[in-house]
Design a protein around this motif. Structure first.
Motif: not given
Length: 146
Positions: A26-35, A51-56, A58-66
């Motif tokens: 659950k290291k979501i901010s570090e996952v975002m570094d891969l995109f 699901a259809d997400v664009s932009g890092k 928005n993706m971080e918000i979505s991943f954190n929610g999940h």
């Protein structure tokens, strides 16, 4: 096969493995570094786009929610095939993801069998995921017996 191609294949494999490792933790901010900043991420379940997400951002918000709804993730990566260009590549990988969520005080295990289709690019000497489509092919949910 050249040494450069072998190195690129290793870098791309490490990229998808890092996605799994960091996501499981659950290291979501570090996952975002891969995109890339302009990443697109789509998910299909049963052939339907869910699901259809664009932009890092928005993706971080979505991943954190999940991630906030999941107690435990466990991911296994399987096959990974890539076609490499000079500064971009495409890849197909297969993954099994297990997620435990609590529902009405009980742990529910969901198994996802996923095929990912990726488009990778090099930015500042580092391979990143620019576009990812996840096809959740088989989904099984059951009460976890502990």
């Amino acid at each position: 096969m050249t040494l450069e191609i072998l190195k690129t294949k290793e870098d791309l494999r490490n990229l998808i493995d890092d996605y799994a490792y960091l996501g499981d933790e659950k290291k979501i901010s570090e996952v975002m570094d891969l995109f890339t900043a302009d990443v697109t991420y789509k998910v299909y379940m049963g052939g339907a786009l869910v699901a259809d997400v664009s932009g890092k951002e928005n993706m971080e918000i979505s991943f954190n929610g999940h991630a906030s709804e999941v107690k435990t993730y466990f991911t296994l990566n399987g096959q990974h095939t890539v076609k490499i260009g000079s500064d971009s590549a495409t890849g197909i990988s297969f993954t099994q993801i297990k997620m435990i969520r609590e529902v009405n005080g009980k742990d529910i295990l969901t198994d996802y069998n996923v095929k990912y289709e990726d488009y990778y690019v090099v930015q500042n000497g580092k391979w990143l995921i620019k576009d990812r489509v996840g096809y959740f092919v088989i989904i099984e949910t059951r009460l976890l017996n502990q």
